[in-house]
Design a protein around this motif. Structure first.
Motif, PDB file in Angstrom:
ATOM      1  N   ILE A 191       0.871  -1.173   0.000  1.00 27.68           N
ATOM      2  CA  ILE A 191       0.000   0.000   0.000  1.00 27.68           C
ATOM      3  C   ILE A 191       0.909   1.224   0.000  1.00 27.68           C
ATOM      4  O   ILE A 191       1.769   1.367   0.877  1.00 27.68           O
ATOM      5  CB  ILE A 191      -0.931   0.016   1.222  1.00 27.68           C
ATOM      6  CG1 ILE A 191      -1.868  -1.184   1.159  1.00 27.68           C
ATOM      7  CG2 ILE A 191      -1.696   1.322   1.303  1.00 27.68           C
ATOM      8  CD1 ILE A 191      -2.714  -1.367   2.380  1.00 27.68           C
ATOM      9  N   ILE A 230       1.398   5.123   0.471  1.00 28.34           N
ATOM     10  CA  ILE A 230       0.835   6.348   1.038  1.00 28.34           C
ATOM     11  C   ILE A 230       1.785   7.479   0.676  1.00 28.34           C
ATOM     12  O   ILE A 230       2.952   7.479   1.085  1.00 28.34           O
ATOM     13  CB  ILE A 230       0.673   6.248   2.567  1.00 28.34           C
ATOM     14  CG1 ILE A 230      -0.280   5.119   2.927  1.00 28.34           C
ATOM     15  CG2 ILE A 230       0.174   7.580   3.123  1.00 28.34           C
ATOM     16  CD1 ILE A 230      -0.441   4.909   4.415  1.00 28.34           C
ATOM     17  N   TRP A 270      -3.736   7.705  -0.844  1.00 30.63           N
ATOM     18  CA  TRP A 270      -3.736   6.264  -0.552  1.00 30.63           C
ATOM     19  C   TRP A 270      -3.779   5.539  -1.882  1.00 30.63           C
ATOM     20  O   TRP A 270      -4.805   5.542  -2.552  1.00 30.63           O
ATOM     21  CB  TRP A 270      -4.957   5.929   0.301  1.00 30.63           C
ATOM     22  CG  TRP A 270      -5.034   4.505   0.751  1.00 30.63           C
ATOM     23  CD1 TRP A 270      -5.504   3.447   0.046  1.00 30.63           C
ATOM     24  CD2 TRP A 270      -4.656   4.007   2.020  1.00 30.63           C
ATOM     25  NE1 TRP A 270      -5.433   2.312   0.782  1.00 30.63           N
ATOM     26  CE2 TRP A 270      -4.912   2.621   2.013  1.00 30.63           C
ATOM     27  CE3 TRP A 270      -4.111   4.571   3.164  1.00 30.63           C
ATOM     28  CZ2 TRP A 270      -4.658   1.820   3.113  1.00 30.63           C
ATOM     29  CZ3 TRP A 270      -3.863   3.763   4.245  1.00 30.63           C
ATOM     30  CH2 TRP A 270      -4.122   2.400   4.225  1.00 30.63           C
ATOM     31  N   ASN A 271      -2.671   4.945  -2.283  1.00 28.30           N
ATOM     32  CA  ASN A 271      -2.531   4.280  -3.585  1.00 28.30           C
ATOM     33  C   ASN A 271      -2.947   5.202  -4.730  1.00 28.30           C
ATOM     34  O   ASN A 271      -3.645   4.805  -5.665  1.00 28.30           O
ATOM     35  CB  ASN A 271      -3.336   2.983  -3.637  1.00 28.30           C
ATOM     36  CG  ASN A 271      -2.660   1.865  -2.866  1.00 28.30           C
ATOM     37  OD1 ASN A 271      -1.446   1.871  -2.686  1.00 28.30           O
ATOM     38  ND2 ASN A 271      -3.442   0.915  -2.408  1.00 28.30           N
ATOM     39  N   VAL A 278      -7.082  11.105   0.162  1.00 32.02           N
ATOM     40  CA  VAL A 278      -7.873  10.788   1.344  1.00 32.02           C
ATOM     41  C   VAL A 278      -8.482  12.098   1.828  1.00 32.02           C
ATOM     42  O   VAL A 278      -7.778  13.092   2.033  1.00 32.02           O
ATOM     43  CB  VAL A 278      -6.992  10.151   2.440  1.00 32.02           C
ATOM     44  CG1 VAL A 278      -7.798   9.888   3.692  1.00 32.02           C
ATOM     45  CG2 VAL A 278      -6.355   8.875   1.919  1.00 32.02           C
ATOM     46  N   LEU A 305      -8.338   8.321   6.783  1.00 28.08           N
ATOM     47  CA  LEU A 305      -7.001   7.697   6.775  1.00 28.08           C
ATOM     48  C   LEU A 305      -6.880   6.712   7.923  1.00 28.08           C
ATOM     49  O   LEU A 305      -6.387   5.588   7.740  1.00 28.08           O
ATOM     50  CB  LEU A 305      -5.911   8.768   6.862  1.00 28.08           C
ATOM     51  CG  LEU A 305      -4.484   8.255   7.028  1.00 28.08           C
ATOM     52  CD1 LEU A 305      -4.029   7.530   5.764  1.00 28.08           C
ATOM     53  CD2 LEU A 305      -3.538   9.383   7.376  1.00 28.08           C
ATOM     54  N   LYS A 328      -8.768   3.510   7.216  1.00 30.81           N
ATOM     55  CA  LYS A 328      -8.052   2.616   6.293  1.00 30.81           C
ATOM     56  C   LYS A 328      -6.860   1.956   6.979  1.00 30.81           C
ATOM     57  O   LYS A 328      -6.586   0.769   6.769  1.00 30.81           O
ATOM     58  CB  LYS A 328      -7.599   3.403   5.056  1.00 30.81           C
ATOM     59  CG  LYS A 328      -8.746   3.786   4.151  1.00 30.81           C
ATOM     60  CD  LYS A 328      -8.239   4.449   2.897  1.00 30.81           C
ATOM     61  CE  LYS A 328      -9.417   4.768   1.973  1.00 30.81           C
ATOM     62  NZ  LYS A 328      -9.003   5.042   0.623  1.00 30.81           N
ATOM     63  N   VAL A 362       3.228  -1.170   4.130  1.00 30.78           N
ATOM     64  CA  VAL A 362       2.822   0.217   3.903  1.00 30.78           C
ATOM     65  C   VAL A 362       4.078   1.002   3.562  1.00 30.78           C
ATOM     66  O   VAL A 362       5.013   1.071   4.362  1.00 30.78           O
ATOM     67  CB  VAL A 362       2.123   0.808   5.149  1.00 30.78           C
ATOM     68  CG1 VAL A 362       1.789   2.270   4.920  1.00 30.78           C
ATOM     69  CG2 VAL A 362       0.872   0.022   5.478  1.00 30.78           C
TER      70      VAL A 362
END
Length: 143
Positions: free
Chosen positions: A66, A68, A78-79, A83, A89, A92, A105
């Motif tokens: 993922i 960030i 986020w990807n 957000v 956030l 998630k 992450v």
């Protein structure tokens, strides 16, 4: 054996002093010591272990990643999707922390973003229990 003739007496027959020559004896002793050292077996201080054989396991899957991104103005992506709020956030990140096999992450901050924006994302991740988090793109800060 060697002989030494003393000169301390004034008689017609000089006094004979006999001393043993030690050089051949020392040479023989050195040769015997060297022979002893050569013939002593080398001692190995190893322990023989019967290790298990390696059974080929199934190939591991690449981890889920993922991304960030924290933009220059503090916007969190986020990807690649923005957000809207900090609560979104954290929701998630809570979903990521709840998974038994957490995805990785990757946190990628912009070079000019204020530190407090990046620290807020990292603090939220830590507080919610995300364990696989790492900084990506640190080479941009080496200027």
């Amino acid at each position: 054996m060697g002989m030494q003739i003393g000169s301390g007496s004034s008689s017609a027959d000089p006094e004979v002093m006999i001393e043993m020559n030690m050089t051949p004896l020392i040479d023989v002793m050195l040769v015997l010591i060297i022979m002893l050292i050569i013939t002593i077996p080398i001692q190995n201080h190893s322990v023989n272990l019967n290790m298990p054989t390696n059974t080929p396991s199934k190939p591991t899957e690449p981890p889920v990643v993922i991304n960030i991104d924290v933009d220059f103005d503090g916007t969190v992506l986020w990807n690649g999707v923005a957000v809207a709020s900090r609560n979104e956030l954290e929701a998630k990140l809570g979903e990521v922390a709840a998974q038994p096999n957490q995805p990785e992450v990757h946190l990628r901050p912009n070079a000019v973003v204020p530190y407090k924006s990046v620290a807020a994302v990292m603090a939220s991740a830590q507080r919610l229990g995300v364990t696989k988090i790492g900084m990506v793109g640190n080479e941009q800060f080496l200027k």
